[in-house]
Design an enzyme around this catalytic site. Sequence first.
Site, PDB file in Angstrom:
ATOM      1  N   ILE A  30     -76.400   4.347 -21.126  1.00 40.55           N
ATOM      2  CA  ILE A  30     -77.122   4.950 -22.249  1.00 40.55           C
ATOM      3  C   ILE A  30     -77.161   6.477 -22.140  1.00 40.55           C
ATOM      4  O   ILE A  30     -77.296   7.177 -23.153  1.00 40.55           O
ATOM      5  CB  ILE A  30     -78.547   4.333 -22.344  1.00 40.55           C
ATOM      6  CG1 ILE A  30     -79.076   4.381 -23.765  1.00 40.55           C
ATOM      7  CG2 ILE A  30     -79.516   4.971 -21.368  1.00 40.55           C
ATOM      8  CD1 ILE A  30     -80.277   3.473 -24.014  1.00 40.55           C
ATOM      9  N   ASN A  84     -75.379   3.313  -6.387  1.00 35.56           N
ATOM     10  CA  ASN A  84     -76.554   3.928  -5.779  1.00 35.56           C
ATOM     11  C   ASN A  84     -77.399   2.823  -5.151  1.00 35.56           C
ATOM     12  O   ASN A  84     -77.581   1.756  -5.750  1.00 35.56           O
ATOM     13  CB  ASN A  84     -77.357   4.690  -6.838  1.00 35.56           C
ATOM     14  CG  ASN A  84     -76.545   5.807  -7.474  1.00 35.56           C
ATOM     15  OD1 ASN A  84     -75.715   6.441  -6.821  1.00 35.56           O
ATOM     16  ND2 ASN A  84     -76.744   6.038  -8.759  1.00 35.56           N
ATOM     17  N   GLY A  90     -80.793   7.177  -5.115  1.00 34.07           N
ATOM     18  CA  GLY A  90     -80.635   7.459  -6.537  1.00 34.07           C
ATOM     19  C   GLY A  90     -80.657   6.235  -7.431  1.00 34.07           C
ATOM     20  O   GLY A  90     -80.399   6.326  -8.630  1.00 34.07           O
ATOM     21  N   GLN A  91     -80.975   5.062  -6.865  1.00 35.48           N
ATOM     22  CA  GLN A  91     -81.034   3.849  -7.687  1.00 35.48           C
ATOM     23  C   GLN A  91     -82.337   3.809  -8.476  1.00 35.48           C
ATOM     24  O   GLN A  91     -83.429   3.907  -7.888  1.00 35.48           O
ATOM     25  CB  GLN A  91     -80.916   2.591  -6.813  1.00 35.48           C
ATOM     26  CG  GLN A  91     -80.867   1.304  -7.632  1.00 35.48           C
ATOM     27  CD  GLN A  91     -80.625   0.058  -6.786  1.00 35.48           C
ATOM     28  OE1 GLN A  91     -80.544   0.127  -5.560  1.00 35.48           O
ATOM     29  NE2 GLN A  91     -80.497  -1.082  -7.431  1.00 35.48           N
ATOM     30  N   HIS A  97     -75.561  -2.605  -9.722  1.00 41.41           N
ATOM     31  CA  HIS A  97     -74.604  -2.183 -10.748  1.00 41.41           C
ATOM     32  C   HIS A  97     -73.622  -1.179 -10.187  1.00 41.41           C
ATOM     33  O   HIS A  97     -73.964  -0.358  -9.339  1.00 41.41           O
ATOM     34  CB  HIS A  97     -75.319  -1.603 -11.980  1.00 41.41           C
ATOM     35  CG  HIS A  97     -76.326  -0.544 -11.664  1.00 41.41           C
ATOM     36  ND1 HIS A  97     -77.588  -0.829 -11.190  1.00 41.41           N
ATOM     37  CD2 HIS A  97     -76.255   0.808 -11.740  1.00 41.41           C
ATOM     38  CE1 HIS A  97     -78.260   0.295 -11.007  1.00 41.41           C
ATOM     39  NE2 HIS A  97     -77.466   1.316 -11.316  1.00 41.41           N
ATOM     40  N   LEU A  98     -72.423  -1.277 -10.686  1.00 37.24           N
ATOM     41  CA  LEU A  98     -71.338  -0.388 -10.299  1.00 37.24           C
ATOM     42  C   LEU A  98     -71.096   0.560 -11.466  1.00 37.24           C
ATOM     43  O   LEU A  98     -70.846   0.119 -12.598  1.00 37.24           O
ATOM     44  CB  LEU A  98     -70.092  -1.243 -10.018  1.00 37.24           C
ATOM     45  CG  LEU A  98     -68.791  -0.559  -9.614  1.00 37.24           C
ATOM     46  CD1 LEU A  98     -68.959   0.219  -8.317  1.00 37.24           C
ATOM     47  CD2 LEU A  98     -67.691  -1.614  -9.428  1.00 37.24           C
ATOM     48  N   HIS A  99     -71.210   1.873 -11.192  1.00 42.86           N
ATOM     49  CA  HIS A  99     -70.898   2.863 -12.222  1.00 42.86           C
ATOM     50  C   HIS A  99     -69.388   3.089 -12.236  1.00 42.86           C
ATOM     51  O   HIS A  99     -68.781   3.265 -11.178  1.00 42.86           O
ATOM     52  CB  HIS A  99     -71.544   4.219 -11.892  1.00 42.86           C
ATOM     53  CG  HIS A  99     -73.044   4.228 -11.897  1.00 42.86           C
ATOM     54  ND1 HIS A  99     -73.769   4.695 -12.978  1.00 42.86           N
ATOM     55  CD2 HIS A  99     -73.956   3.835 -10.970  1.00 42.86           C
ATOM     56  CE1 HIS A  99     -75.074   4.606 -12.698  1.00 42.86           C
ATOM     57  NE2 HIS A  99     -75.202   4.090 -11.490  1.00 42.86           N
TER      58      HIS A  99
HETATM   59  P1  5GP Z   1     -78.902   4.014 -11.189  1.00 47.47           P
HETATM   60  O1  5GP Z   1     -79.503   5.384 -11.137  1.00 47.47           O
HETATM   61  O2  5GP Z   1     -79.950   2.936 -11.000  1.00 47.47           O
HETATM   62  O3  5GP Z   1     -77.721   3.846 -10.271  1.00 47.47           O
HETATM   63  O4  5GP Z   1     -78.300   3.864 -12.626  1.00 47.47           O
HETATM   64  C1  5GP Z   1     -78.986   3.317 -13.689  1.00 47.47           C
HETATM   65  C2  5GP Z   1     -78.242   3.707 -14.932  1.00 47.47           C
HETATM   66  O5  5GP Z   1     -78.691   2.902 -15.987  1.00 47.47           O
HETATM   67  C3  5GP Z   1     -78.445   5.163 -15.352  1.00 47.47           C
HETATM   68  O6  5GP Z   1     -77.196   5.845 -15.369  1.00 47.47           O
HETATM   69  C4  5GP Z   1     -79.078   5.068 -16.734  1.00 47.47           C
HETATM   70  O7  5GP Z   1     -78.604   6.052 -17.629  1.00 47.47           O
HETATM   71  C5  5GP Z   1     -78.706   3.664 -17.166  1.00 47.47           C
HETATM   72  N1  5GP Z   1     -79.674   3.036 -18.050  1.00 47.47           N
HETATM   73  C6  5GP Z   1     -81.024   3.057 -17.908  1.00 47.47           C
HETATM   74  N2  5GP Z   1     -81.599   2.346 -18.893  1.00 47.47           N
HETATM   75  C7  5GP Z   1     -80.588   1.865 -19.668  1.00 47.47           C
HETATM   76  C8  5GP Z   1     -80.554   1.057 -20.852  1.00 47.47           C
HETATM   77  O8  5GP Z   1     -81.580   0.610 -21.380  1.00 47.47           O
HETATM   78  N3  5GP Z   1     -79.332   0.781 -21.363  1.00 47.47           N
HETATM   79  C9  5GP Z   1     -78.178   1.239 -20.795  1.00 47.47           C
HETATM   80  N4  5GP Z   1     -77.032   0.909 -21.401  1.00 47.47           N
HETATM   81  N5  5GP Z   1     -78.171   2.002 -19.689  1.00 47.47           N
HETATM   82  C10 5GP Z   1     -79.365   2.310 -19.131  1.00 47.47           C
END
Ligand code: 5GP
Length: 106
Positions: A30, A84, A90-91, A97-99
């Site tokens: 998002i 992360n 940074g999680q 999840h894998l970016h």
């Molecule tokens: P993290 O920081 O946990 O590795 O990554 C979480 C990711 O999820 C972030 O990059 C953030 O932008 C994304 N994200 C958070 N909320 C939502 C959502 O409601 N929908 C989508 N598509 N992505 C989200």
Amino acid sequence: MDCLFCKIVRKEIPADIVLEDERFLVFHDIQPKAPLHLLIIPKKHIHSVDHVEIEDKELMGELILTSQKVARMHNLKGYKLQINVGREGGQVVDHIHLHLLADIAK
Ligand code: 5GP
Ligand code: ZN
């Protein structure tokens, strides 16, 4: 499960989905940090890499194969993969999840 990504899996929260199969869901982040920023998640709720168990080893291999599949779908020549782990890593969302990040969005 009261988890944001589990809710996306159950379609209770909308997402821009690019691939779905029995075990995985791939959708656009998002708040993209690259021209193409996808999140690849197993439908199974696993909190983080730190919570992966031996029984998940096949699923974790398939996670990588799913990233390869979506990269090919987008004709990517190169891309970055990032996971992360934990708040201090940074999680923010506690569903593994894998970016996938790439410069070219197609
Ligand atoms: P993290 O920081 O946990 O590795 O990554 C979480 C990711 O999820 C972030 O990059 C953030 O932008 C994304 N994200 C958070 N909320 C939502 C959502 O409601 N929908 C989508 N598509 N992505 C989200
Ligand atoms: Zn979850």
